[in-house]
Write a protein that holds these residues in place. Structure first.
Motif, short mmCIF file in Angstrom:
data_model
loop_
_atom_site.label_atom_id
_atom_site.label_comp_id
_atom_site.label_asym_id
_atom_site.label_seq_id
_atom_site.Cartn_x
_atom_site.Cartn_y
_atom_site.Cartn_z
N TYR A 112 0.83 -1.19 0.00
CA TYR A 112 0.00 0.00 0.00
C TYR A 112 0.86 1.24 0.00
CZ TYR A 112 -3.40 -3.45 1.52
OH TYR A 112 -4.20 -4.56 1.61
N TRP A 113 0.34 2.29 -0.62
CA TRP A 113 1.06 3.54 -0.77
C TRP A 113 0.17 4.73 -0.45
CZ3 TRP A 113 6.21 3.85 -2.27
CH2 TRP A 113 6.79 2.63 -2.67
N GLY A 114 0.77 5.74 0.11
CA GLY A 114 0.07 6.99 0.31
C GLY A 114 0.08 7.84 -0.94
N GLN A 115 -0.54 9.00 -0.85
CA GLN A 115 -0.68 9.89 -1.99
C GLN A 115 0.54 10.77 -2.22
OE1 GLN A 115 -1.78 10.62 1.00
NE2 GLN A 115 -1.03 12.72 1.24
N GLY A 116 1.38 10.86 -1.23
CA GLY A 116 2.58 11.66 -1.32
C GLY A 116 2.40 13.06 -0.76
N THR A 117 3.49 13.62 -0.29
CA THR A 117 3.51 14.99 0.18
C THR A 117 4.78 15.67 -0.34
OG1 THR A 117 3.31 16.42 2.14
CG2 THR A 117 4.64 14.43 2.39
N GLN A 118 4.63 16.88 -0.82
CA GLN A 118 5.73 17.59 -1.45
C GLN A 118 6.66 18.20 -0.41
OE1 GLN A 118 8.32 18.84 -4.03
NE2 GLN A 118 6.40 18.16 -4.95
#
Length: 123
Positions: A112-118
């Protein structure tokens, strides 16, 4: 059902610090090792750090050793990445990921993966 949601990204000056947090839901958090990956513009996804189920073992890519610290709180279903002494080359989208495996070496080992944060580090 399973969600990994990162927070804490932003714009910082070189030498500064950020603390990323990933909140997990929809899974038995303590049964998953967790990892942080990052992807810079035009580059492949890169492993940053991981932590085993209990939090007793951690790994870091050489470029962040001594600067980044991964931790987890199984009571809160969160995994954090404390990033200190940030450099412009740390600029990337940072992703948290979860794996049910006991051995995990690449991103393909994660379920599973998150959506990401810049994270942007200015020079």
């Amino acid at each position: 059902q399973v969600q990994l949601v990162e927070s804490g990204g932003g714009l910082v000056q070189a030498g500064g610090s950020l603390r990323l947090s990933c909140a997990a839901s929809g899974l038995t958090f303590r049964s998953y090792a967790m990892g942080w990956f990052r992807q810079a513009p035009g580059k492949e996804r890169e492993f940053v750090s991981d932590i085993n189920r209990s939090g007793s073992s951690t790994n870091y890519v050489d470029s962040v050793k001594g600067r980044f610290t991964i931790s987890r709180d199984n009571a809160k279903n969160t995994v954090d990445l404390q990033m200190n002494s940030l450099k412009p080359e740390d600029t990337a989208v940072y992703y948290c990921a979860a794996t049910s495996r006991f051995y995990y070496y690449t991103g393909t080992d994660y379920d599973y993966w998150g959506q990401g944060t810049q994270v942007t580090v200015s020079s």
